[in-house]
Every structure is written in structure tokens, then in C-alpha cells.
Design a protein around this motif. Structure first.
Motif, mmCIF file in Angstrom:
data_model
loop_
_atom_site.group_PDB
_atom_site.id
_atom_site.type_symbol
_atom_site.label_atom_id
_atom_site.label_comp_id
_atom_site.label_asym_id
_atom_site.label_seq_id
_atom_site.Cartn_x
_atom_site.Cartn_y
_atom_site.Cartn_z
ATOM 1 N N LYS A 48 -13.426 4.085 9.444
ATOM 2 C CA LYS A 48 -12.686 5.170 9.149
ATOM 3 C C LYS A 48 -13.157 6.317 9.171
ATOM 4 O O LYS A 48 -14.252 6.386 8.451
ATOM 5 C CB LYS A 48 -11.696 4.833 7.974
ATOM 6 N N ASP A 52 0.191 4.116 0.120
ATOM 7 C CA ASP A 52 -0.112 5.433 0.922
ATOM 8 C C ASP A 52 0.232 5.170 2.175
ATOM 9 O O ASP A 52 0.521 6.099 2.894
ATOM 10 C CB ASP A 52 -1.724 5.680 0.788
ATOM 11 N N LEU A 53 0.186 3.786 2.717
ATOM 12 C CA LEU A 53 0.624 3.604 4.085
ATOM 13 C C LEU A 53 1.985 3.218 4.175
ATOM 14 O O LEU A 53 2.587 2.844 5.162
ATOM 15 C CB LEU A 53 -0.306 2.580 4.594
ATOM 16 N N LYS A 58 -7.131 2.174 0.740
ATOM 17 C CA LYS A 58 -6.328 3.382 0.596
ATOM 18 C C LYS A 58 -5.721 3.726 1.890
ATOM 19 O O LYS A 58 -4.613 3.722 1.862
ATOM 20 C CB LYS A 58 -6.913 4.372 -0.036
ATOM 21 N N ASP A 59 -6.596 3.956 2.997
ATOM 22 C CA ASP A 59 -6.121 4.536 4.180
ATOM 23 C C ASP A 59 -6.365 3.594 5.256
ATOM 24 O O ASP A 59 -5.933 3.947 6.487
ATOM 25 C CB ASP A 59 -6.838 5.778 4.520
ATOM 26 N N TRP A 60 -6.591 2.413 5.136
ATOM 27 C CA TRP A 60 -6.312 1.171 6.222
ATOM 28 C C TRP A 60 -6.489 -0.131 5.481
ATOM 29 O O TRP A 60 -7.059 -0.479 4.485
ATOM 30 C CB TRP A 60 -7.734 1.292 7.209
ATOM 31 N N VAL A 109 1.514 6.003 10.811
ATOM 32 C CA VAL A 109 0.748 4.452 10.852
ATOM 33 C C VAL A 109 0.423 3.913 11.908
ATOM 34 O O VAL A 109 1.370 3.731 13.087
ATOM 35 C CB VAL A 109 1.645 3.618 9.736
ATOM 36 N N TRP A 138 -3.616 1.396 9.828
ATOM 37 C CA TRP A 138 -4.556 2.635 9.348
ATOM 38 C C TRP A 138 -3.545 3.944 9.450
ATOM 39 O O TRP A 138 -2.527 3.959 10.325
ATOM 40 C CB TRP A 138 -5.862 2.685 9.918
ATOM 41 N N LYS A 139 -3.999 4.939 8.988
ATOM 42 C CA LYS A 139 -3.459 6.267 9.048
ATOM 43 C C LYS A 139 -3.992 6.963 10.214
ATOM 44 O O LYS A 139 -5.019 7.379 10.302
ATOM 45 C CB LYS A 139 -3.445 7.182 7.814
ATOM 46 N N ASN A 150 0.919 -1.003 0.054
ATOM 47 C CA ASN A 150 0.114 0.057 0.057
ATOM 48 C C ASN A 150 0.964 1.293 -0.051
ATOM 49 O O ASN A 150 1.414 1.621 1.022
ATOM 50 C CB ASN A 150 -0.912 -0.167 1.227
#
Length: 517
Positions: free
Chosen positions: A517, A270-271, A372-374, A403, A396-397, A268
Motif C-alpha cells: 500500500k 474505514d472501508l 486500516k486501509d486494506w 473501494v 483496499w482504498k 472495517n
């Protein structure tokens, strides 16, 4: 001999048929050969920081060769110096290599035969040092022997023969993915180079075993391991670049391509992390400890802002020694996979059957969901008790951009699976035990875990359970690596402990966790 050639030709044909069936449009490769002069500013920064950290300029190289220094790391320092070949580098590399070669066990009657010491003092007698140091010495022999005294090259040759013979006697299984790939290469190379037919045959036979095991479920047994996926990539690159036979070169290049598909599908951007479950993991966040897969990704992306690597003072910095090995082997990655490492495409899920000999099911089930974010993952069928196994994970962010994560370690009693919406945790045993859930969430008070809904930094986790909550405690950074195999550079995380009664219904979840989220 004719029968052997015919068998090899038939096997190569079967290999090519398999990979043609797997071929996709994204198989077009991006390849890169490296030299020190043409490294980017970012790559030179990584490279020179490693050398300076291991051999400071204000001290002689002899001062670095202490009784407690890692021989594996110093072999790669020598390799790095030869790769750079600046003033004095060659001479320093010779001093290091002469020291390395004196510290190998060469008694053929010993179980330790062919291994190098992990360090001169406090030697751990690690069987894998045959492959780690042996393969790096092969790179040095192939790339740089013209820079070395002939007497030193002769001693390298002798050390390699000892290592390969020891590897043959050990006969590591194909399921020990990263070591078996290097062992196959070591034996085939030494056997072919020095006319030792038994070693050559054993190396090729082991390569066949590894390929057949991969082909059975299209993945390796050390599934989804942030550190050891990087070593596996090194092993396959050794096959691609330096294997004596065309057959092993072909297998290596194609397996490497397939393996990059798997890594890109899991990663991922993004993470900057790979979701669980991890069959072997030394941490939970690659941006807070050095993982070898992260080093490969950083070199491929060649962009410090996109890189998943932590600062140079982060835990597991010794893994950066692999940088030189990777640079000497070069990069070969499908172009679409390289693109996928740069930007997130779309949410997806992965279901993988993994052939694995850890205690439990012979085929273990790994389920993963990536947003995307988890993202989260679960492992079903493992009964091995080992903290390196991360059987359940959520990443997750957090609100501050870090993170955050949740982890369930391999306790031998717990099965985990995930759906698109939730994580389901089951017992696999009739015994009573304590279920431990580890959580890192910045700026979070431990009181939140007394409720059914955990309001964490950047994420709410809805829990559903009838289990009794025993305690919640802070685990500090000093204890995290040794007891939980979590090396992340964080001040602490929480351990949430539930009591699991004996004779729980194996078909009823102990706990359900639904991320919001």
C-alpha cells in the motif's frame, strides 16, 4: 411432560454456563426500541423512501400488486405501513395482506405445502418463503393485530399453521443458518400459540441443534456472508423478542450478542466493508449494493456519513424491505461492538474453523487479515462450485476514495490462505483448469496484468507465479451479477485468467500475491 421440563431446564443451564464462560466486559448492551414517531431523520429517510418506491403516492396500492412483484417485499410493505400508521396506511396494509394470504400453497400432499409464491407470475417455488413471509406475518400478528379485522387475523393464523407444518415436513438442516434459525422460531411460535405440540417440540429441538452446531466452533456455517449475516441477526432477534419460551429467548439474546462480536471484529469502518472469505456473497463492496448486514449497521450507527449503505438506486435495493422487520424487532448490540463499528481500532488477523456441509472438508479454514486501509481473506477446504463463494478477497482504498478489490470465486479447485503479508493460492485438484482472478481498480489499464507487479489504483500487488497468463478481459456490469454474483454498481471489472496444468504439486502455491500500500 415432567421429563421434558427437566431436559429443558438442564439444557438451559448448559447454555448459561457456555455463555458465562464466553462473557467479556464488552457484553454491556445498547438496546433500542423503535417507533415511527421517534425515528431519526436519517432512519425516516430510509424508511419512507422504501415505502414510496414500492407504493408510490400517486398510485393506489392495488396498482402495486402486480403479477411480477415480490410477495415477500409486499408483506414487508404492509408491515411498514402498519408501523407508520399514517392516514390510509392501515387500510392499504389490509389490502396487501389479503392479497398475500391468497397466494399460499395449501395442499398438504405437495412438496410446496405452506410456501407462498415468490410472485404470482414466474413463481420460483422457493421453499424459504415459508420462513421469510411466515416470520414477517408473526411480527404483524404480535405488533399490529389490534389494527386489523378479526377475519384477516384468522386468515393469518391459518396461513402460519400451513407454513409451520410445511417447515416441519421439510426439516431444513441447522447448517443452513439463516433459514434454520427462522424455521425453529416459526415452528415453536406456531406450535405454542395454537397448541400444536409436535410443532413446538420440533422448533425447540431445531433451536438446540443450531446452538450445538454454533457451540462446536463458535461460529455459524454460513460464515461471513454480508447479506445472510443480516438475515441471521433477524432470526436471532425474533428468538430474543417473540419466542414463546424463556429458553429460546435466552439462547437468542446470547447468540445475538456473540454474533455482533464476530461482525464487529470483521467489519472495517474505514472501508465500510467486511473482508473475505465470503461463504455467500452477492457483491464485493457494500457501499455499491445493498447487503442486509449493512442495513443493520446503518441503523445501529444512525449516521449517514458512517453508514455503509449505497444510494437508493443501487443494486439489490429490494433488501431494504428488511428495514421494517429490523425496526419492529429493535436493536440489541454490545456497546463495545457499536464503538468498533464507528472507528478502526488496530490491525488484526482472524483464523476460524467453520463447520460447513459444502462439498469439500467438513471443517473449512477461513483466514483473514484486516488493516486500516486494506484487508484480505482466504478459504481452504471448499470444493463446491458456486459463484456466491468468494474464496479469496483483497479490499483496499483506491486513489479516488472508492473501494477497489480482488476476488477468487468458488471454482471447486482452488484453496486460498493469507498471512500478514501475502495471499497464497493453491490447487486442490489434480485436473487442469483455468484460474480466474477478478479485479476492480478504477482508472486502471488491462496491460498492468501482463506484468509480475500490478500497479493498481491505490495499491501495488506483487505477484509470483510460473503459470501461463491466458488472457485478461473486461466484464461489464450487465454480466457481473448473473455470472459472477457481483452486483456492485460499477461499470466493469477485469478477469485475469491463468492456465493451471494437470498434476500440479498440491503443496506448492500456484500464485502468491503480496499487497504493497
Amino acid at each position: 411432560m415432567q421429563k421434558i421440563l427437566i431436559a429443558g431446564t438442564l439444557f438451559l443451564g448448559a447454555i448459561l454456563t457456555f455463555f458465562r464462560a464466553e462473557a467479556q466486559k464488552k457484553d454491556e448492551l445498547y438496546t433500542k426500541k423503535y417507533s415511527y414517531q421517534h425515528l431519526s431523520a436519517y432512519q425516516k429517510k430510509l424508511f419512507n423512501t422504501f415505502i414510496e418506491n414500492e407504493v408510490p403516492q400517486n398510485k393506489g396500492v392495488e396498482a402495486a400488486l402486480t403479477d411480477n412483484i415480490s410477495l415477500r417485499s409486499m408483506t414487508r410493505v404492509a408491515q411498514s405501513l402498519l408501523f407508520r400508521n399514517a392516514n390510509g396506511d392501515k387500510e392499504n396494509a389490509v389490502v396487501i395482506l389479503e392479497w398475500i394470504l391468497k397466494n399460499q400453497y395449501q395442499d398438504e400432499t405437495s412438496k410446496l405445502y405452506g410456501i407462498w409464491k415468490t410472485s404470482v407470475a414466474n413463481d420460483r417455488f422457493d421453499q424459504n418463503w415459508r420462513e421469510f413471509i411466515g416470520c414477517d406475518l408473526i411480527i404483524i400478528r404480535e405488533r399490529f393485530r389490534h389494527l386489523l379485522p378479526s377475519s384477516l387475523v384468522k386468515n393469518i393464523d391459518a396461513g402460519l399453521i400451513h407454513a409451520a407444518k410445511g417447515a416441519l415436513a421439510r426439516n431444513v438442516g441447522a447448517d443452513y443458518t439463516n433459514i434454520s434459525i427462522m424455521s425453529a422460531f416459526l415452528m415453536e411460535y406456531v406450535g405454542t400459540t395454537f397448541g400444536l405440540e409436535s410443532l413446538k417440540k420440533a422448533g425447540i429441538a431445531k433451536a438446540h441443534e443450531i446452538f450445538n452446531l454454533y457451540k462446536s466452533h463458535k461460529t455459524f456455517s454460513e460464515y461471513n456472508s454480508p447479506t445472510y449475516y443480516g438475515v441471521t441477526l433477524i432470526g436471532l432477534a425474533l428468538w430474543r423478542e417473540l419466542a414463546p419460551s424463556k429458553e429460546i429467548q435466552t439462547i437468542g439474546g446470547n447468540l445475538e450478542k456473540e454474533f455482533w462480536h464476530e461482525i464487529a471484529n470483521l467489519y472495517n469502518p474505514d472501508l465500510k466493508n467486511i473482508p473475505g472469505p465470503h461463504f455467500r456473497g452477492y457483491g464485493m463492496d457494500m457501499t455499491r449494493y445493498f447487503a442486509i448486514t449493512g442495513i443493520w449497521i446503518a441503523l445501529a450507527l444512525d449516521d449517514e456519513h458512517l453508514s455503509p449503505l449505497p444510494p437508493a438506486n443501487a443494486p439489490k435495493y429490494g433488501e431494504v424491505s428488511n428495514l421494517s422487520t429490523i425496526l419492529n424487532l429493535g436493536l440489541s448490540i454490545p456497546k463495545d461492538d457499536l464503538k468498533a463499528l464507528k472507528s478502526f481500532s488496530k490491525p488484526h488477523s482472524i483464523i476460524r474453523n467453520v463447520p460447513n456441509k459444502y462439498k469439500g472438508d467438513s471443517i473449512k479454514l477461513a483466514t483473514t487479515v484486516i488493516n486500516k486501509d486494506w484487508m484480505m481473506g482466504g478459504l481452504w477446504g471448499n470444493k463446491r462450485v458456486w459463484e456466491q463463494i468468494k474464496a479469496g478477497t483483497i479490499h483496499w482504498k483506491a486513489t479516488n476514495g472508492e473501494v477497489a478489490w480482488l476476488a477468487i470465486l468458488g471454482d471447486g479447485n482452488t484453496n486460498v490462505k493469507v498471512s500478514q503479508q501475502a495471499m497464497f493460492i493453491y490447487t486442490s485438484s489434480a485436473v487442469a483448469y483455468q484460474l480466474e482472478i477478478l479485479v476492480y481498480s478504477p482508472e486502471t489499464d488491462e496491460k498492468v496484468f501482463a506484468k509480475q507487479d500490478w500497479t493498481l489504483s491505490g495499491m501495488k500487488l506483487h505477484t509470483r507465479t510460473t503459470l501461463k497468463l491466458i488472457k485478461t478481459e473486461k466484464i461489464n456490469h450487465q454480466d457481473a451479477d448473473k455470472k459472477y454474483a457481483i452486483a456492485d454498481d460499477i461499470p466493469f471489472f477485469y478477469k485475469v485468467v491463468y492456465e493451471v496444468p494437470a498434476n500440479w504439486n498440491l503443496n506448492q502455491p500456484l500464485l502468491e500475491i503480496t499487497p504493497e500500500k
